[in-house]
Design a protein around this motif. Structure first.
Motif, short mmCIF file in Angstrom:
data_model
loop_
_atom_site.label_atom_id
_atom_site.label_comp_id
_atom_site.label_asym_id
_atom_site.label_seq_id
_atom_site.Cartn_x
_atom_site.Cartn_y
_atom_site.Cartn_z
N SER A 4 0.84 -1.20 0.00
CA SER A 4 0.00 0.00 0.00
C SER A 4 0.87 1.25 0.00
O SER A 4 0.59 2.23 -0.70
CB SER A 4 -0.92 -0.01 1.22
N TRP A 5 1.96 1.21 0.77
CA TRP A 5 2.90 2.34 0.82
C TRP A 5 3.58 2.53 -0.53
O TRP A 5 3.71 3.66 -1.03
CB TRP A 5 3.94 2.09 1.91
N ILE A 6 4.01 1.42 -1.15
CA ILE A 6 4.67 1.49 -2.46
C ILE A 6 3.69 2.02 -3.51
O ILE A 6 4.06 2.82 -4.37
CB ILE A 6 5.20 0.10 -2.86
N LYS A 7 2.45 1.58 -3.41
CA LYS A 7 1.43 2.03 -4.36
C LYS A 7 1.27 3.54 -4.32
O LYS A 7 1.12 4.19 -5.37
CB LYS A 7 0.10 1.35 -4.02
N ARG A 8 1.34 4.13 -3.12
CA ARG A 8 1.19 5.58 -2.97
C ARG A 8 2.47 6.34 -3.30
O ARG A 8 2.43 7.40 -3.93
CB ARG A 8 0.78 5.93 -1.53
N ASN A 9 3.61 5.81 -2.87
CA ASN A 9 4.86 6.57 -2.91
C ASN A 9 5.80 6.20 -4.06
O ASN A 9 6.71 6.97 -4.36
CB ASN A 9 5.60 6.40 -1.58
N ASP A 10 5.60 5.05 -4.65
CA ASP A 10 6.48 4.61 -5.74
C ASP A 10 5.65 3.89 -6.81
O ASP A 10 5.80 2.69 -7.03
CB ASP A 10 7.57 3.69 -5.20
N ASN A 58 6.46 1.75 10.53
CA ASN A 58 5.30 2.35 9.87
C ASN A 58 3.97 1.67 10.17
O ASN A 58 2.93 2.11 9.65
CB ASN A 58 5.51 2.35 8.35
N LYS A 187 16.98 0.11 -4.11
CA LYS A 187 15.65 -0.03 -3.54
C LYS A 187 15.51 -1.35 -2.79
O LYS A 187 16.20 -2.33 -3.09
CB LYS A 187 14.58 0.02 -4.63
N LYS A 206 14.51 9.14 -13.08
CA LYS A 206 13.16 9.34 -13.60
C LYS A 206 13.00 8.83 -15.02
O LYS A 206 11.90 8.56 -15.48
CB LYS A 206 12.78 10.81 -13.52
#
Length: 262
Positions: A4-10, A58, A187, A206
């Motif tokens: 869920s964190w990766i989905k939002r932040n990465d 977290n 990562k 990027k």
């Protein structure tokens, strides 16, 4: 919760994670279900240091690191018996594991080192773009046995796999235990693996063009200082083999269970 964190932040990593096709409603349902099942009174046994730290920092849960075990056979190959300039990539999911970046960087690398080779094990060759399949010096050998992977790890110069998303990356550990320096991405568990053994970390950018250039620099640096990286890799290999044996993993699991009983 880490997903869920990766989905939002990465989101770039999440979209190749294998979980990107799960509908948001289902994803949130499973997340809430997980929280209810685990509660706050249980200990999670995590394979990676990264996930252990994430959970403890977290979430309301508690995690203990236990690691993962090596499955490939291990061998000791003197530095002078290894190939001079052979890179090895192992991963069925070619794109998620960064195989396209490796081939692109290798094509540039080969302009300076025409005798260099890249062995790609894992993916079905028919799923790879033709321009990559036909690249000079690149050998796609398909899905091979664990024994064959161990043999390749005892011969090649360096293991390279800059995964865009990596749940753990046991193949890095197997390469390290076979005395190989590694090139990985900055990562998840990958930088930790490099710090434990020998190798270099590729910086995420990027745009893919910059990542290919970063990977090319890592490959060039490692080859030009081949003996330095191989010597360190061989020195750390016995410790890696012991730390990531299934016996060591089992001992960490039983210790965690015993500690949580008291």
């Amino acid at each position: 919760e880490a997903l869920s964190w990766i989905k939002r932040n990465d989101p770039n990593s999440f979209k190749v994670s294998g979980f990107q096709t799960v509908r948001p409603k289902i994803f949130n349902f499973r997340l809430n279900q997980q929280r209810q099942l685990i509660g706050n009174d249980k200990t999670i046994l995590a394979m990676s240091q990264w996930l252990t730290d994430f959970i403890n920092k977290n979430t309301a849960h508690k995690a203990v690191y236990v690691g993962g075990g090596i499955n490939t056979p291990l061998g000791e190959t003197p530095i002078e018996k290894r190939d001079d300039r052979t890179f090895l990539f192992v991963g069925r999911d070619f794109y998620r594991k960064g195989g396209d970046l490796v081939v692109s960087a290798f094509n540039k690398f080969k302009l300076e080192y025409p005798k260099a080779k890249l062995i790609v094990a894992g993916p079905d060759k028919n799923t790879i773009p033709e321009e990559m399949r036909s690249a000079s010096g690149v050998h796609f050998i398909g899905d091979v046995s664990v024994d064959k992977i161990g043999q390749l790890m005892s011969i090649a110069t360096c293991f390279v796999m800059p995964s865009r998303f990596e749940a753990y990356g046991l193949v890095f550990v197997e390469a390290m235990a076979n005395g190989m320096p590694i090139i990985a991405r900055d990562k998840y568990e990958m930088p930790y693996f490099v710090s434990e053994g020998s190798g270099l970390v590729m910086r995420t950018e990027k745009d893919e063009s910059s990542e290919i250039d970063n990977l090319l620099k890592c490959m060039t640096e490692l080859l030009e200082n081949r003996n330095h990286y191989l010597k360190k890799a061989q020195e750390t290999a016995p410790k890696i083999a012991q730390e990531y044996s299934w016996t060591a993993v089992a001992n960490r699991i039983t210790n965690a269970i015993e500690n949580n009983r008291t």
